[in-house]
Write a protein that holds these residues in place. Sequence first.
Motif, short mmCIF file in Angstrom:
data_model
loop_
_atom_site.label_atom_id
_atom_site.label_comp_id
_atom_site.label_asym_id
_atom_site.label_seq_id
_atom_site.Cartn_x
_atom_site.Cartn_y
_atom_site.Cartn_z
N ILE A 61 0.86 -1.04 -0.06
CA ILE A 61 0.02 -0.01 -0.10
C ILE A 61 0.89 1.26 -0.09
N LEU A 62 1.85 1.07 1.00
CA LEU A 62 2.62 2.47 1.02
C LEU A 62 3.82 2.61 0.06
N LEU A 63 4.05 1.56 -0.69
CA LEU A 63 4.91 1.65 -1.69
C LEU A 63 4.41 1.92 -3.13
N ASP A 64 3.61 1.33 -3.46
CA ASP A 64 2.84 1.29 -4.75
C ASP A 64 1.69 2.44 -5.04
N THR A 65 1.13 3.12 -3.79
CA THR A 65 0.31 4.02 -4.15
C THR A 65 0.90 5.31 -4.34
N VAL A 66 0.51 6.12 -5.07
CA VAL A 66 1.13 7.44 -5.53
C VAL A 66 0.47 8.41 -4.46
N HIS A 67 1.43 9.05 -3.73
CA HIS A 67 0.93 10.07 -2.46
C HIS A 67 2.27 10.99 -1.88
N ASP A 68 1.69 11.73 -1.44
CA ASP A 68 2.55 13.06 -1.07
C ASP A 68 2.90 12.64 0.49
N ALA A 69 1.90 12.35 1.15
CA ALA A 69 1.82 11.88 2.74
C ALA A 69 0.88 10.79 2.94
N ALA A 70 1.23 10.25 4.08
CA ALA A 70 0.38 9.14 4.60
C ALA A 70 -0.10 9.27 5.97
N ILE A 71 -1.43 8.97 6.42
CA ILE A 71 -1.96 9.06 7.68
C ILE A 71 -2.38 7.76 8.10
N CYS A 72 -2.06 7.07 9.34
CA CYS A 72 -2.71 5.94 10.00
C CYS A 72 -3.77 6.49 10.56
N ALA A 73 -5.20 5.87 10.55
CA ALA A 73 -6.21 6.43 11.28
C ALA A 73 -6.30 5.70 12.66
N GLY A 74 -5.54 5.17 13.45
CA GLY A 74 -5.53 4.59 14.54
C GLY A 74 -5.18 3.01 14.75
N ASP A 75 -4.98 2.70 16.00
CA ASP A 75 -4.70 1.06 16.26
C ASP A 75 -3.42 0.75 15.44
N PHE A 76 -2.33 1.34 15.54
CA PHE A 76 -1.13 1.18 14.85
C PHE A 76 -0.58 -0.24 15.49
N PHE A 77 -0.77 -0.36 16.74
CA PHE A 77 -0.24 -1.60 17.32
C PHE A 77 -1.65 -2.34 17.86
N ASP A 78 -1.55 -3.64 18.17
CA ASP A 78 -2.71 -4.50 18.69
C ASP A 78 -2.80 -4.16 20.28
N LYS A 79 -1.39 -3.94 20.81
CA LYS A 79 -1.42 -4.03 22.11
C LYS A 79 -0.68 -2.59 22.33
N PHE A 80 -0.84 -1.98 23.70
CA PHE A 80 -0.43 -0.76 24.15
C PHE A 80 1.07 -1.14 24.56
N SER A 81 1.40 -2.20 24.88
CA SER A 81 2.89 -2.55 25.04
C SER A 81 3.28 -3.64 24.78
N ASN A 82 4.43 -3.40 23.98
CA ASN A 82 4.95 -4.67 22.97
C ASN A 82 6.36 -4.84 23.48
N SER A 83 6.93 -6.01 22.78
CA SER A 83 8.34 -6.29 22.94
C SER A 83 9.23 -5.39 22.29
N GLU A 84 10.51 -5.35 22.78
CA GLU A 84 11.44 -4.42 22.10
C GLU A 84 11.85 -4.76 20.64
N SER A 85 11.69 -6.28 20.21
CA SER A 85 11.84 -6.72 18.93
C SER A 85 10.69 -6.08 18.03
N LEU A 86 9.45 -6.27 18.62
CA LEU A 86 8.30 -5.81 17.67
C LEU A 86 8.42 -4.35 17.49
N LEU A 87 8.76 -3.64 18.74
CA LEU A 87 8.76 -2.12 18.73
C LEU A 87 9.93 -1.71 17.46
N LEU A 88 10.91 -2.27 17.49
CA LEU A 88 12.13 -1.69 16.44
C LEU A 88 11.64 -2.31 14.88
#
Length: 321
Positions: free
Chosen positions: A38-65
């Motif tokens: 989606i992010l690579l193939d769609t022509v756009h100038d800026a992208a917005i995520c409308a929420g729930d980027f993560f499934d849990k509020f706290s995640n492991s260091e490896s998932l976060l990185l």
Amino acid sequence: MKLLIASDPHLGLNRSANFTAESSAAREAESRCMLDEILLDTVHDAAICAGDFFDKFSNSESLLLDSLQYAARFKFILAGNHDLSNRVSAKSSLEVVNRVLDNVVFDIEVYQMAGVATHFVSHCLTQDLFEHSLAQLLARENTRNLLFLHCNYDIPFEQDYASLNLSAQRAEQLLEKFDHIFIGHVHTPSDHFDNRLHVVGSHFPTAFDNLTDKRHLVYDSATNTVESIWHWKADEHVYVGMPDSAPDGKQFYDFTSPCDPKLVVKLFKQGAFGVRVPCKVSQRQSVKVETFERLPDVIARELREKDLDLFELWTELSNAD
């Protein structure tokens, strides 16, 4: 300016019901690949995520990185209910992302992009706080602008900290001030008010309750219009029906009758992400209740057979004045 809008990636999601550990991990990997496309193939100038980027509020260091590579591609990430804790003192993974990238919206914010005022209202803990934020927006002067929210749309029920609601009446008032409203949180996409209010939907199925066509949106400031780009079709990847007619090669199988467990194992081995089979209730488990008056007796009988402590508690409560 072309603005790409996607929602609810739920990075780090791990399902158990109707999935195996391996198939849930495969679903997560495919979800990330789809987000990449989606992010690579769609022509756009800026992208917005409308929420729930993560499934849990706290995640492991490896998932976060690992997730930082996706977060860096968004101009703004709106904080959703899955990204936050109802404990004020708790720090979320999304707050760490913001420390690194400074692109997360946690409150009411307004940003100017190519002459368009882009308004954000992040998830908040109560419906009253949410309504207060919307009232603040309604008090502002009319401008050509966009509004991003993370909530349910027009679902009248009692709210809790994880479920805010924008009523159709309130939406109509807001659309007197805003050209378009974009809503994250609901995973099934829909459009309302002559294509001016957009429930974005999740970019990829998260469970069996949202096996619907998936899309992302592109807002074009030159024409003030929104285009839906459908990147995942349910009829190509989902089978719903009798087990005997199940084809190979689907990502999700939703059977309408019980089937041989060997078929379920076979489908998972072939690469299916999820297989749902209706539960077969035995005769002993089926309870026929003639009247509501008999219900306490039925509950008492079941508890007496299965849990004496709960049976004693039930008896005490039933006999209380």
